[in-house]
Scaffold this active site. Structure first.
Site, PDB file in Angstrom:
ATOM      1  N   GLU A   1      -9.555  -1.845   5.426  1.00 50.34           N
ATOM      2  CA  GLU A   1     -10.182  -1.569   6.709  1.00 50.34           C
ATOM      3  C   GLU A   1     -11.411  -2.467   6.913  1.00 50.34           C
ATOM      4  OE1 GLU A   1      -8.406   0.067   8.575  1.00 50.34           O
ATOM      5  OE2 GLU A   1      -8.083   2.170   8.066  1.00 50.34           O
TER       6      GLU A   1
ATOM      7  N   ASN B   1      -7.383  -2.732  14.353  1.00 51.06           N
ATOM      8  CA  ASN B   1      -8.771  -3.021  13.980  1.00 51.06           C
ATOM      9  C   ASN B   1      -8.879  -4.228  13.043  1.00 51.06           C
ATOM     10  OD1 ASN B   1      -7.802  -2.046  11.567  1.00 51.06           O
ATOM     11  ND2 ASN B   1      -9.149  -0.259  11.470  1.00 51.06           N
TER      12      ASN B   1
ATOM     13  N   ASP C   1       0.820  -1.211   0.000  1.00 52.76           N
ATOM     14  CA  ASP C   1       0.000   0.000   0.000  1.00 52.76           C
ATOM     15  C   ASP C   1       0.854   1.261   0.000  1.00 52.76           C
ATOM     16  OD1 ASP C   1       0.960  -0.359   2.581  1.00 52.76           O
ATOM     17  OD2 ASP C   1      -0.987  -0.834   3.435  1.00 52.76           O
TER      18      ASP C   1
ATOM     19  N   HIS D   1      -7.149  -4.646  10.200  1.00 53.91           N
ATOM     20  CA  HIS D   1      -6.891  -4.432   8.766  1.00 53.91           C
ATOM     21  C   HIS D   1      -5.610  -5.141   8.329  1.00 53.91           C
ATOM     22  CE1 HIS D   1      -4.599  -0.324   9.368  1.00 53.91           C
ATOM     23  NE2 HIS D   1      -3.768  -1.325   9.458  1.00 53.91           N
TER      24      HIS D   1
HETATM   25  P1  PGA Z   1       2.230  -1.391  12.676  1.00 49.34           P
HETATM   26  O1  PGA Z   1       1.021  -1.375  11.631  1.00 49.34           O
HETATM   27  O2  PGA Z   1       3.192  -2.416  12.176  1.00 49.34           O
HETATM   28  O3  PGA Z   1       2.817  -0.016  12.608  1.00 49.34           O
HETATM   29  O4  PGA Z   1       1.644  -1.729  13.996  1.00 49.34           O
HETATM   30  C1  PGA Z   1       0.510  -2.578  11.147  1.00 49.34           C
HETATM   31  C2  PGA Z   1      -0.645  -2.289  10.230  1.00 49.34           C
HETATM   32  O5  PGA Z   1      -1.313  -1.259  10.416  1.00 49.34           O
HETATM   33  O6  PGA Z   1      -0.892  -3.077   9.325  1.00 49.34           O
END
Ligand code: PGA
Length: 256
Positions: free
Chosen positions: A139, A132, A63, A134
């Site tokens: 999302e 959450n 992404d 994702h």
């Molecule tokens: P993080 O994010 O590794 O910074 O915790 C993971 C994500 O949002 O997929």
């Protein structure tokens, strides 16, 4: 799903690094799907220190934010070059990250899908998980069949990522992300999660129902999904004793 619980993020990262290093050694022209965020940072550092040959490896990132210049310190282009690519012998033309500054975003998304196909598909897709649930920036309520496209971040994700930007209002609202259908086509997925703030998302993904409310739960439908956790991220799992038992009793011939 293969759930690998390690005592801390270092040892969980070590397991993930072994999986990726073995893939690159055995298949030098492997295609990797890569992730950003804080979770894979130690993994990238470990892979750099392993001095692997990346000259034939192709990569596709999950992404990118829309509208951040490539050189912006929080763009995923910048993140990937700073934290991995400039330290290894990968060829620039083999690196793919969605272009969040493209004039025609939907065309870029379709093109990204074609590029993945033309490369022969992704061999191992690395994933983090949002608090959450994702994966990529898919999302909750994202279509479980979705392809690469534009998404609007949730307020929760903007809040979670504000730590990188200093201010929640500076977190872009829109992103390009591989879809869940795109991710599910990878031949293997390797998800990493560390810390107690991921424990609920992890238990929902691993032991909850498959639901668009927790996009990572779709990995229950993937034939080769490995999940490397530290104790904290695993702390809500009901079947953790079983996962440890499986791991401790793995036959020698069966690699991780
Ligand atoms: P993080 O994010 O590794 O910074 O915790 C993971 C994500 O949002 O997929």
């Amino acid at each position: 799903m293969e759930i690998i619980i390690q005592s801390n993020p270092q040892t969980a990262t070590h397991v993930a690094a072994q999986i990726i290093a073995r893939q690159i050694r055995n298949y030098p022209s492997t295609v990797l799907g890569l992730a950003t965020g804080s979770t894979p940072l130690m993994l990238y550092q470990t892979l750099i220190e392993m001095n692997l040959d990346w000259s034939e490896v192709k990569t596709f990132n999950l992404d990118e934010y829309i509208g951040l210049p490539f050189e912006h310190p929080q763009s995923y282009h910048h993140f990937m070059w700073e934290n991995l690519f400039r330290h290894i012998n990968i060829r620039e033309q083999n690196v793919h990250i969605p272009d969040g500054n493209a004039e025609d975003i939907s065309q870029i998304c379709q093109q990204y899908e074609q590029l993945i196909k033309a490369a022969g598909g992704i061999d191992i897709q690395l994933l983090g998980i949002g608090s959450n649930g994702h994966v990529g920036f898919n999302e909750p309520t994202s279509s479980l069949a979705s392809r690469t496209r534009i998404k609007t971040l949730t307020q929760q994700t903007c809040h979670d990522n504000a730590r990188f930007f200093g201010n929640e209002n500076d977190v872009p609202r829109h992103v390009i992300t591989m879809g869940i259908g795109t991710i599910m086509e990878a031949r293997e997925v390797l998800m990493l999660a560390f810390g107690t703030n991921k424990a609920q998302a992890v238990v929902d993904a691993v032991e909850g129902p498959v639901s668009a409310m927790n996009p990572a739960s779709i990995l229950q439908m993937h034939p080769v999904a490995k999940v490397c956790l530290d104790e904290s991220a695993a702390s809500f799992l009901e079947k953790s004793e079983y996962y440890r038992w499986v791991y401790d009793n793995k036959p020698a011939w069966q690699e991780i």
